[in-house]
Design an enzyme around this catalytic site. Structure first.
Site, PDB file in Angstrom:
ATOM      1  N   LEU A   1      -2.978  -0.249  -5.060  1.00  0.00           N
ATOM      2  CA  LEU A   1      -2.336   1.038  -4.802  1.00  0.00           C
ATOM      3  C   LEU A   1      -3.358   2.134  -4.511  1.00  0.00           C
ATOM      4  O   LEU A   1      -2.996   3.232  -4.104  1.00  0.00           O
ATOM      5  CB  LEU A   1      -1.474   1.433  -6.002  1.00  0.00           C
ATOM      6  CG  LEU A   1      -0.328   0.456  -6.321  1.00  0.00           C
ATOM      7  CD1 LEU A   1       0.349   0.834  -7.625  1.00  0.00           C
ATOM      8  CD2 LEU A   1       0.670   0.418  -5.176  1.00  0.00           C
ATOM      9  N   ARG A   2      -4.640   1.851  -4.780  1.00  0.00           N
ATOM     10  CA  ARG A   2      -5.761   2.750  -4.473  1.00  0.00           C
ATOM     11  C   ARG A   2      -5.789   4.021  -5.313  1.00  0.00           C
ATOM     12  O   ARG A   2      -6.586   4.909  -5.056  1.00  0.00           O
ATOM     13  CB  ARG A   2      -5.774   3.101  -2.987  1.00  0.00           C
ATOM     14  CG  ARG A   2      -6.136   1.927  -2.086  1.00  0.00           C
ATOM     15  CD  ARG A   2      -7.480   1.350  -2.450  1.00  0.00           C
ATOM     16  NE  ARG A   2      -8.085   0.590  -1.381  1.00  0.00           N
ATOM     17  CZ  ARG A   2      -9.303   0.046  -1.445  1.00  0.00           C
ATOM     18  NH1 ARG A   2     -10.017   0.177  -2.540  1.00  0.00           N
ATOM     19  NH2 ARG A   2      -9.810  -0.622  -0.438  1.00  0.00           N
TER      20      ARG A   2
ATOM     21  N   ASP B   1      -1.847  -9.613  -0.524  1.00  0.00           N
ATOM     22  CA  ASP B   1      -3.228  -9.170  -0.695  1.00  0.00           C
ATOM     23  C   ASP B   1      -3.413  -7.794  -0.047  1.00  0.00           C
ATOM     24  O   ASP B   1      -4.372  -7.551   0.682  1.00  0.00           O
ATOM     25  CB  ASP B   1      -4.220 -10.178  -0.114  1.00  0.00           C
ATOM     26  CG  ASP B   1      -5.653  -9.912  -0.571  1.00  0.00           C
ATOM     27  OD1 ASP B   1      -5.823  -9.208  -1.574  1.00  0.00           O
ATOM     28  OD2 ASP B   1      -6.591 -10.396   0.087  1.00  0.00           O
TER      29      ASP B   1
END
Length: 445
Positions: free
Chosen positions: A64-65, A315
Protein backbone atom coordinates in the site's frame (compact mmCIF):
# COMPACT_ATOMS: atom_id res chain seq x y z
CA UNK A 1 -28.61 -0.42 3.86
CA UNK A 2 -30.53 -3.33 2.38
CA UNK A 3 -29.36 -4.44 -1.06
CA UNK A 4 -30.87 -6.94 -3.47
CA UNK A 5 -28.64 -8.35 -6.23
CA UNK A 6 -30.86 -9.83 -8.91
CA UNK A 7 -30.41 -12.16 -11.88
CA UNK A 8 -26.71 -12.84 -11.36
CA UNK A 9 -24.83 -16.09 -11.87
CA UNK A 10 -23.64 -16.87 -8.35
CA UNK A 11 -20.30 -18.71 -8.40
CA UNK A 12 -18.70 -19.77 -5.12
CA UNK A 13 -15.73 -22.17 -5.25
CA UNK A 14 -15.98 -22.82 -1.49
CA UNK A 15 -19.40 -24.44 -1.78
CA UNK A 16 -19.34 -25.36 -5.47
CA UNK A 17 -22.41 -23.21 -6.05
CA UNK A 18 -22.92 -22.17 -9.69
CA UNK A 19 -26.46 -21.05 -10.40
CA UNK A 20 -28.65 -18.12 -11.32
CA UNK A 21 -29.80 -16.67 -8.02
CA UNK A 22 -30.65 -13.49 -6.18
CA UNK A 23 -28.75 -12.37 -3.09
CA UNK A 24 -30.31 -10.34 -0.30
CA UNK A 25 -28.08 -8.27 1.97
CA UNK A 26 -28.93 -6.52 5.23
CA UNK A 27 -26.72 -4.98 7.92
CA UNK A 28 -23.64 -5.94 5.92
CA UNK A 29 -24.44 -9.64 5.83
CA UNK A 30 -25.95 -12.04 3.32
CA UNK A 31 -29.38 -13.08 4.58
CA UNK A 32 -30.59 -15.08 1.57
CA UNK A 33 -29.27 -16.72 -1.58
CA UNK A 34 -31.76 -17.84 -4.21
CA UNK A 35 -35.24 -17.47 -2.81
CA UNK A 36 -35.67 -14.08 -1.15
CA UNK A 37 -38.50 -13.54 1.31
CA UNK A 38 -41.36 -11.48 -0.18
CA UNK A 39 -41.28 -9.10 2.77
CA UNK A 40 -37.64 -8.14 2.09
CA UNK A 41 -37.67 -4.53 0.94
CA UNK A 42 -34.32 -3.28 -0.36
CA UNK A 43 -33.01 0.26 -0.35
CA UNK A 44 -31.20 -0.55 -3.55
CA UNK A 45 -31.44 -3.18 -6.26
CA UNK A 46 -28.45 -4.14 -8.41
CA UNK A 47 -29.28 -5.80 -11.71
CA UNK A 48 -26.56 -8.41 -12.32
CA UNK A 49 -28.07 -9.81 -15.53
CA UNK A 50 -25.29 -11.36 -17.63
CA UNK A 51 -22.80 -10.97 -14.77
CA UNK A 52 -21.12 -13.32 -12.33
CA UNK A 53 -21.54 -12.66 -8.62
CA UNK A 54 -18.44 -14.09 -6.95
CA UNK A 55 -16.82 -13.87 -3.53
CA UNK A 56 -14.66 -10.78 -3.11
CA UNK A 57 -11.11 -11.61 -4.21
CA UNK A 58 -8.36 -12.16 -1.64
CA UNK A 59 -4.88 -10.89 -2.61
CA UNK A 60 -2.00 -12.07 -0.43
CA UNK A 61 0.60 -9.57 -1.72
CA UNK A 62 -0.34 -5.88 -1.96
CA UNK A 63 1.98 -3.07 -0.98
CA UNK A 64 0.00 0.00 0.00
CA UNK A 65 3.14 2.20 0.20
CA UNK A 66 1.94 3.86 3.40
CA UNK A 67 3.43 4.86 5.72
CA UNK A 68 6.64 6.37 4.42
CA UNK A 69 6.51 5.85 0.65
CA UNK A 70 3.63 8.11 -0.32
CA UNK A 71 5.52 9.28 -3.41
CA UNK A 72 4.93 5.80 -4.88
CA UNK A 73 1.39 5.25 -3.65
CA UNK A 74 -1.16 6.59 -1.20
CA UNK A 75 -3.46 4.43 0.88
CA UNK A 76 -6.43 6.01 -0.88
CA UNK A 77 -5.14 5.32 -4.39
CA UNK A 78 -4.02 1.74 -3.79
CA UNK A 79 -7.15 0.68 -1.94
CA UNK A 80 -9.25 2.32 -4.63
CA UNK A 81 -7.30 0.23 -7.15
CA UNK A 82 -7.97 -2.91 -5.10
CA UNK A 83 -11.77 -2.56 -5.07
CA UNK A 84 -11.70 -1.61 -8.77
CA UNK A 85 -10.10 -5.02 -9.31
CA UNK A 86 -12.69 -6.82 -7.20
CA UNK A 87 -10.30 -7.36 -4.28
CA UNK A 88 -12.10 -7.08 -0.95
CA UNK A 89 -9.36 -8.50 1.30
CA UNK A 90 -5.63 -7.91 1.00
CA UNK A 91 -2.45 -8.72 2.88
CA UNK A 92 0.22 -6.02 3.05
CA UNK A 93 3.89 -6.83 3.80
CA UNK A 94 5.72 -5.14 6.69
CA UNK A 95 8.37 -3.27 4.67
CA UNK A 96 6.87 0.19 5.08
CA UNK A 97 8.85 3.17 6.41
CA UNK A 98 8.98 2.79 9.33
CA UNK A 99 8.74 -1.00 9.34
CA UNK A 100 5.62 -2.57 10.88
CA UNK A 101 7.45 -3.81 13.97
CA UNK A 102 5.54 -1.80 16.62
CA UNK A 103 1.86 -2.17 17.59
CA UNK A 104 1.26 1.57 17.27
CA UNK A 105 2.25 1.54 13.60
CA UNK A 106 -0.11 -1.37 12.90
CA UNK A 107 -2.92 0.36 14.78
CA UNK A 108 -2.41 3.51 12.71
CA UNK A 109 -2.46 1.60 9.41
CA UNK A 110 -5.59 -0.33 10.37
CA UNK A 111 -7.35 2.84 11.52
CA UNK A 112 -6.53 4.70 8.31
CA UNK A 113 -7.63 1.77 6.17
CA UNK A 114 -10.91 1.22 8.01
CA UNK A 115 -11.87 4.89 7.64
CA UNK A 116 -11.76 4.50 3.85
CA UNK A 117 -14.47 1.77 3.90
CA UNK A 118 -12.86 -0.13 1.04
CA UNK A 119 -10.89 -3.40 1.10
CA UNK A 120 -10.19 -5.20 4.33
CA UNK A 121 -6.49 -4.83 5.19
CA UNK A 122 -4.64 -7.67 6.92
CA UNK A 123 -1.12 -6.51 7.82
CA UNK A 124 1.89 -8.74 8.24
CA UNK A 125 4.07 -7.80 11.17
CA UNK A 126 7.84 -7.75 10.86
CA UNK A 127 9.44 -11.00 11.96
CA UNK A 128 12.53 -9.16 13.21
CA UNK A 129 12.99 -5.59 14.37
CA UNK A 130 13.58 -3.27 11.46
CA UNK A 131 13.68 -6.38 9.22
CA UNK A 132 17.37 -6.59 10.17
CA UNK A 133 17.25 -10.31 10.92
CA UNK A 134 18.77 -9.94 14.38
CA UNK A 135 16.15 -9.52 17.12
CA UNK A 136 12.64 -10.98 17.08
CA UNK A 137 9.69 -8.62 17.36
CA UNK A 138 7.00 -8.82 20.04
CA UNK A 139 4.76 -11.08 17.99
CA UNK A 140 2.04 -11.40 20.62
CA UNK A 141 1.59 -7.63 20.86
CA UNK A 142 1.59 -7.26 17.07
CA UNK A 143 -1.05 -9.98 16.80
CA UNK A 144 -3.26 -8.11 19.28
CA UNK A 145 -2.94 -5.04 17.03
CA UNK A 146 -4.23 -6.99 14.03
CA UNK A 147 -1.26 -8.70 12.37
CA UNK A 148 -2.24 -12.02 10.77
CA UNK A 149 1.31 -13.35 10.44
CA UNK A 150 4.95 -12.34 10.38
CA UNK A 151 7.44 -11.96 7.56
CA UNK A 152 10.54 -10.30 6.23
CA UNK A 153 9.16 -9.02 2.90
CA UNK A 154 12.16 -9.08 0.52
CA UNK A 155 14.81 -9.24 3.25
CA UNK A 156 16.16 -12.74 3.96
CA UNK A 157 17.14 -13.74 7.50
CA UNK A 158 20.85 -14.44 7.05
CA UNK A 159 21.29 -15.82 10.58
CA UNK A 160 19.61 -19.23 10.50
CA UNK A 161 19.63 -19.46 14.28
CA UNK A 162 17.41 -16.37 14.43
CA UNK A 163 15.07 -17.94 11.86
CA UNK A 164 14.94 -21.17 13.85
CA UNK A 165 14.06 -19.28 17.02
CA UNK A 166 11.39 -17.35 15.15
CA UNK A 167 9.78 -20.59 14.01
CA UNK A 168 9.99 -22.04 17.50
CA UNK A 169 8.38 -18.97 19.05
CA UNK A 170 5.68 -18.87 16.37
CA UNK A 171 4.93 -22.55 17.05
CA UNK A 172 4.06 -21.73 20.65
CA UNK A 173 1.18 -19.51 19.58
CA UNK A 174 0.21 -21.00 16.23
CA UNK A 175 1.44 -18.07 14.15
CA UNK A 176 2.16 -18.24 10.42
CA UNK A 177 5.58 -17.13 9.19
CA UNK A 178 5.63 -15.67 5.67
CA UNK A 179 8.94 -15.96 3.82
CA UNK A 180 10.09 -15.33 0.29
CA UNK A 181 12.72 -17.98 -0.36
CA UNK A 182 15.82 -16.31 -1.74
CA UNK A 183 19.41 -16.63 -0.61
CA UNK A 184 20.84 -13.30 0.51
CA UNK A 185 24.08 -13.54 -1.48
CA UNK A 186 22.93 -15.41 -4.59
CA UNK A 187 19.81 -13.25 -4.94
CA UNK A 188 21.58 -9.97 -5.60
CA UNK A 189 21.13 -10.04 -9.38
CA UNK A 190 18.52 -8.21 -11.46
CA UNK A 191 17.33 -10.88 -13.93
CA UNK A 192 16.97 -14.66 -14.01
CA UNK A 193 20.27 -16.40 -14.73
CA UNK A 194 20.39 -17.85 -18.22
CA UNK A 195 21.56 -17.23 -21.76
CA UNK A 196 19.49 -14.05 -22.10
CA UNK A 197 20.86 -12.41 -18.94
CA UNK A 198 24.39 -13.34 -20.00
CA UNK A 199 23.92 -11.95 -23.50
CA UNK A 200 22.45 -8.72 -22.13
CA UNK A 201 25.14 -8.31 -19.50
CA UNK A 202 22.68 -8.42 -16.59
CA UNK A 203 23.64 -9.84 -13.20
CA UNK A 204 21.76 -13.11 -12.81
CA UNK A 205 19.70 -14.65 -10.02
CA UNK A 206 20.15 -18.43 -10.33
CA UNK A 207 17.45 -20.96 -9.46
CA UNK A 208 19.64 -22.20 -6.61
CA UNK A 209 19.09 -18.84 -4.89
CA UNK A 210 15.53 -20.06 -4.38
CA UNK A 211 16.18 -23.76 -3.78
CA UNK A 212 18.95 -23.22 -1.22
CA UNK A 213 16.65 -20.94 0.77
CA UNK A 214 13.82 -23.47 0.44
CA UNK A 215 16.00 -26.31 1.72
CA UNK A 216 16.89 -24.18 4.73
CA UNK A 217 13.32 -23.18 5.53
CA UNK A 218 11.96 -26.70 5.04
CA UNK A 219 14.68 -28.30 7.15
CA UNK A 220 14.13 -25.80 9.97
CA UNK A 221 10.35 -26.27 9.75
CA UNK A 222 10.79 -30.05 9.81
CA UNK A 223 12.85 -29.77 12.97
CA UNK A 224 10.41 -27.46 14.75
CA UNK A 225 7.38 -29.40 13.58
CA UNK A 226 8.83 -32.75 14.58
CA UNK A 227 10.23 -31.68 17.94
CA UNK A 228 8.42 -32.73 21.10
CA UNK A 229 6.16 -29.88 22.17
CA UNK A 230 4.00 -29.24 25.18
CA UNK A 231 0.27 -29.69 24.84
CA UNK A 232 -0.14 -25.91 24.86
CA UNK A 233 1.93 -25.46 21.68
CA UNK A 234 -0.23 -24.81 18.62
CA UNK A 235 2.35 -25.41 15.89
CA UNK A 236 3.82 -23.11 13.26
CA UNK A 237 2.87 -22.75 9.61
CA UNK A 238 5.10 -21.37 6.88
CA UNK A 239 3.76 -19.60 3.82
CA UNK A 240 6.23 -19.26 0.95
CA UNK A 241 5.71 -16.09 -1.04
CA UNK A 242 6.03 -15.98 -4.83
CA UNK A 243 7.66 -19.26 -5.85
CA UNK A 244 9.40 -18.66 -9.19
CA UNK A 245 11.01 -21.91 -10.41
CA UNK A 246 10.14 -25.46 -11.35
CA UNK A 247 12.82 -26.79 -8.99
CA UNK A 248 11.49 -24.68 -6.12
CA UNK A 249 7.95 -25.91 -6.74
CA UNK A 250 9.11 -29.52 -6.64
CA UNK A 251 10.64 -28.96 -3.19
CA UNK A 252 7.33 -27.52 -1.99
CA UNK A 253 5.48 -30.54 -3.36
CA UNK A 254 7.81 -32.87 -1.47
CA UNK A 255 7.35 -30.89 1.75
CA UNK A 256 3.57 -31.02 1.41
CA UNK A 257 3.66 -34.76 0.67
CA UNK A 258 5.64 -35.19 3.86
CA UNK A 259 2.84 -33.51 5.78
CA UNK A 260 4.66 -30.34 6.75
CA UNK A 261 2.40 -27.31 7.43
CA UNK A 262 3.45 -25.30 4.42
CA UNK A 263 1.73 -23.33 1.65
CA UNK A 264 2.86 -21.13 -1.23
CA UNK A 265 1.72 -18.63 -3.81
CA UNK A 266 2.83 -17.43 -7.25
CA UNK A 267 2.82 -13.98 -8.80
CA UNK A 268 0.80 -13.14 -11.92
CA UNK A 269 4.08 -12.00 -13.49
CA UNK A 270 5.77 -15.39 -13.15
CA UNK A 271 2.57 -17.10 -14.30
CA UNK A 272 2.44 -15.25 -17.62
CA UNK A 273 5.89 -13.86 -18.46
CA UNK A 274 9.40 -15.16 -19.15
CA UNK A 275 12.83 -13.53 -19.30
CA UNK A 276 12.44 -13.15 -23.08
CA UNK A 277 9.80 -10.49 -22.40
CA UNK A 278 12.53 -8.19 -21.05
CA UNK A 279 13.16 -7.37 -24.71
CA UNK A 280 15.33 -4.30 -25.05
CA UNK A 281 15.93 -3.77 -21.32
CA UNK A 282 12.28 -3.02 -20.51
CA UNK A 283 12.43 -1.82 -16.90
CA UNK A 284 8.76 -2.72 -16.42
CA UNK A 285 10.09 -6.30 -16.24
CA UNK A 286 12.44 -5.41 -13.38
CA UNK A 287 10.71 -7.56 -10.78
CA UNK A 288 11.37 -9.55 -7.61
CA UNK A 289 11.48 -12.48 -8.00
CA UNK A 290 12.62 -12.21 -11.62
CA UNK A 291 10.60 -13.87 -14.37
CA UNK A 292 12.38 -17.02 -15.48
CA UNK A 293 12.54 -19.35 -18.48
CA UNK A 294 9.57 -20.94 -20.21
CA UNK A 295 10.02 -24.32 -18.48
CA UNK A 296 9.65 -22.59 -15.12
CA UNK A 297 6.58 -20.69 -16.23
CA UNK A 298 4.90 -23.84 -17.52
CA UNK A 299 5.68 -25.71 -14.30
CA UNK A 300 4.16 -22.89 -12.24
CA UNK A 301 1.02 -22.85 -14.36
CA UNK A 302 0.65 -26.61 -13.92
CA UNK A 303 1.30 -26.31 -10.17
CA UNK A 304 -1.41 -23.70 -9.77
CA UNK A 305 -3.83 -25.90 -11.71
CA UNK A 306 -3.18 -29.07 -9.68
CA UNK A 307 -3.25 -27.31 -6.30
CA UNK A 308 0.44 -27.56 -5.46
CA UNK A 309 0.42 -23.77 -5.43
CA UNK A 310 -2.27 -22.49 -3.09
CA UNK A 311 -2.93 -18.98 -4.39
CA UNK A 312 -2.31 -16.51 -7.18
CA UNK A 313 -1.21 -13.01 -6.10
CA UNK A 314 -0.91 -9.69 -7.87
CA UNK A 315 2.42 -8.82 -6.19
CA UNK A 316 1.16 -5.23 -6.37
CA UNK A 317 4.15 -2.97 -5.82
CA UNK A 318 3.62 0.54 -7.26
CA UNK A 319 6.82 2.35 -8.19
CA UNK A 320 7.37 6.06 -8.71
CA UNK A 321 8.04 7.03 -12.34
CA UNK A 322 11.45 8.52 -11.52
CA UNK A 323 12.56 5.23 -9.97
CA UNK A 324 11.26 3.11 -12.85
CA UNK A 325 12.32 5.02 -15.97
CA UNK A 326 15.99 4.16 -15.52
CA UNK A 327 18.43 1.66 -17.04
CA UNK A 328 17.18 -1.86 -16.29
CA UNK A 329 19.72 -2.72 -13.58
CA UNK A 330 19.18 0.61 -11.81
CA UNK A 331 15.38 0.65 -11.91
CA UNK A 332 13.44 -0.09 -8.74
CA UNK A 333 11.80 -3.53 -8.89
CA UNK A 334 8.03 -3.66 -8.81
CA UNK A 335 4.85 -3.18 -10.84
CA UNK A 336 1.22 -2.33 -10.28
CA UNK A 337 -1.02 -5.37 -10.46
CA UNK A 338 -4.01 -5.49 -8.12
CA UNK A 339 -6.42 -4.16 -10.76
CA UNK A 340 -5.19 -6.81 -13.22
CA UNK A 341 -5.48 -9.82 -10.93
CA UNK A 342 -8.91 -11.12 -11.96
CA UNK A 343 -8.26 -10.61 -15.67
CA UNK A 344 -4.89 -12.36 -15.55
CA UNK A 345 -6.29 -15.28 -13.55
CA UNK A 346 -9.11 -15.68 -16.06
CA UNK A 347 -6.65 -15.46 -18.96
CA UNK A 348 -4.55 -18.25 -17.42
CA UNK A 349 -7.64 -20.44 -17.03
CA UNK A 350 -8.75 -19.81 -20.60
CA UNK A 351 -5.31 -20.51 -22.05
CA UNK A 352 -4.92 -23.74 -20.10
CA UNK A 353 -8.42 -25.05 -20.76
CA UNK A 354 -9.64 -24.58 -17.21
CA UNK A 355 -12.99 -23.29 -16.06
CA UNK A 356 -13.88 -19.94 -14.57
CA UNK A 357 -14.54 -21.65 -11.23
CA UNK A 358 -10.90 -22.71 -11.01
CA UNK A 359 -9.72 -19.18 -11.82
CA UNK A 360 -11.88 -17.89 -8.97
CA UNK A 361 -10.69 -20.62 -6.58
CA UNK A 362 -7.05 -19.49 -6.66
CA UNK A 363 -8.23 -15.96 -5.81
CA UNK A 364 -10.74 -16.86 -3.07
CA UNK A 365 -10.76 -20.25 -1.36
CA UNK A 366 -7.02 -20.83 -1.91
CA UNK A 367 -5.84 -17.66 -0.16
CA UNK A 368 -8.60 -18.02 2.45
CA UNK A 369 -7.13 -21.39 3.45
CA UNK A 370 -3.69 -19.82 3.70
CA UNK A 371 -5.02 -17.19 6.12
CA UNK A 372 -7.06 -19.75 8.06
CA UNK A 373 -7.69 -19.11 11.74
CA UNK A 374 -5.77 -15.81 11.64
CA UNK A 375 -8.94 -14.33 10.13
CA UNK A 376 -10.75 -14.80 13.43
CA UNK A 377 -14.47 -14.16 13.12
CA UNK A 378 -14.06 -13.49 9.40
CA UNK A 379 -12.83 -17.01 8.68
CA UNK A 380 -16.23 -18.09 7.38
CA UNK A 381 -16.86 -14.91 5.39
CA UNK A 382 -13.64 -14.05 3.53
CA UNK A 383 -13.34 -15.64 0.10
CA UNK A 384 -16.77 -17.28 0.11
CA UNK A 385 -20.49 -16.61 -0.22
CA UNK A 386 -22.59 -17.94 2.63
CA UNK A 387 -25.82 -17.03 4.37
CA UNK A 388 -24.93 -15.18 7.55
CA UNK A 389 -21.49 -14.26 6.28
CA UNK A 390 -20.18 -10.80 5.51
CA UNK A 391 -21.30 -9.53 2.11
CA UNK A 392 -17.91 -9.19 0.40
CA UNK A 393 -18.73 -9.64 -3.28
CA UNK A 394 -17.29 -9.05 -6.73
CA UNK A 395 -19.72 -8.61 -9.62
CA UNK A 396 -18.10 -8.88 -13.04
CA UNK A 397 -19.01 -9.28 -16.68
CA UNK A 398 -17.46 -12.55 -17.94
CA UNK A 399 -17.98 -11.49 -21.56
CA UNK A 400 -16.34 -8.11 -21.09
CA UNK A 401 -12.75 -7.21 -21.86
CA UNK A 402 -10.48 -4.22 -21.37
CA UNK A 403 -7.13 -2.92 -22.50
CA UNK A 404 -4.50 -2.18 -19.88
CA UNK A 405 -3.52 1.48 -20.22
CA UNK A 406 -1.73 3.53 -17.54
CA UNK A 407 -4.27 6.36 -17.70
CA UNK A 408 -7.07 3.94 -16.87
CA UNK A 409 -5.44 2.56 -13.70
CA UNK A 410 -6.50 3.86 -10.30
CA UNK A 411 -3.20 2.94 -8.68
CA UNK A 412 -0.71 5.74 -8.29
CA UNK A 413 1.84 3.39 -9.85
CA UNK A 414 1.29 3.23 -13.60
CA UNK A 415 4.02 0.79 -14.59
CA UNK A 416 3.10 -2.77 -15.53
CA UNK A 417 4.61 -5.27 -17.98
CA UNK A 418 1.06 -5.96 -19.16
CA UNK A 419 0.56 -2.47 -20.58
CA UNK A 420 -1.31 -2.72 -23.87
CA UNK A 421 -2.55 -6.26 -23.17
CA UNK A 422 -6.20 -7.11 -23.68
CA UNK A 423 -7.61 -8.79 -20.58
CA UNK A 424 -10.88 -10.71 -20.23
CA UNK A 425 -13.73 -9.89 -17.80
CA UNK A 426 -14.65 -6.48 -16.41
CA UNK A 427 -15.47 -5.75 -12.79
CA UNK A 428 -18.84 -3.98 -12.58
CA UNK A 429 -19.17 -3.58 -8.82
CA UNK A 430 -17.44 -4.51 -5.58
CA UNK A 431 -19.18 -4.77 -2.23
CA UNK A 432 -17.40 -4.83 1.11
CA UNK A 433 -19.45 -5.58 4.23
CA UNK A 434 -22.61 -4.89 2.26
CA UNK A 435 -21.50 -1.46 1.03
CA UNK A 436 -20.79 -0.66 -2.61
CA UNK A 437 -17.08 0.19 -2.52
CA UNK A 438 -16.71 0.39 -6.31
CA UNK A 439 -19.07 0.66 -9.24
CA UNK A 440 -18.01 0.97 -12.86
CA UNK A 441 -19.36 3.88 -14.82
CA UNK A 442 -22.04 2.95 -17.27
CA UNK A 443 -21.16 3.75 -20.84
CA UNK A 444 -23.75 5.00 -23.30
CA UNK A 445 -25.05 2.46 -25.76
Amino acid sequence: MKILIQNGRVMDPASGRDELADIAIAAGRIIAIGKVAPDFHSNRTIDATGCVVAPGLVDLAVRLREPGQEHAGMLESEMSAAVAGGVTSLVCPPDTEPVLDEPGLVDMLKFRAEKLHQSRVFPLGALTRGLKGEVLTEMAELTESGCIGFGQAEVPVVNHQVLQRALQYAATFGYTVWLRPQDFWLGKGVAASGPLATRMGLAGVPVVAETIALHTVIDLLRGVHGAARSESDKGVRVHLCRISSAAGLELVRQAKAEGLPISCDVSVHNLHLTDVDIGYYDSRLRLQPPVRQQRDREALRAGLADGSIDALVSDHNPVDADAKVLPFAEAEPGATGVELLLGLATKWAQQDGLGLMQALAVLTTGPQRVLGHSLGTLQHSVGQISVGGQADLCIFDPAGSWRVEPAGLRSQGKHTPFEGHELPVRVRATLVAGQVAYEARRTAA
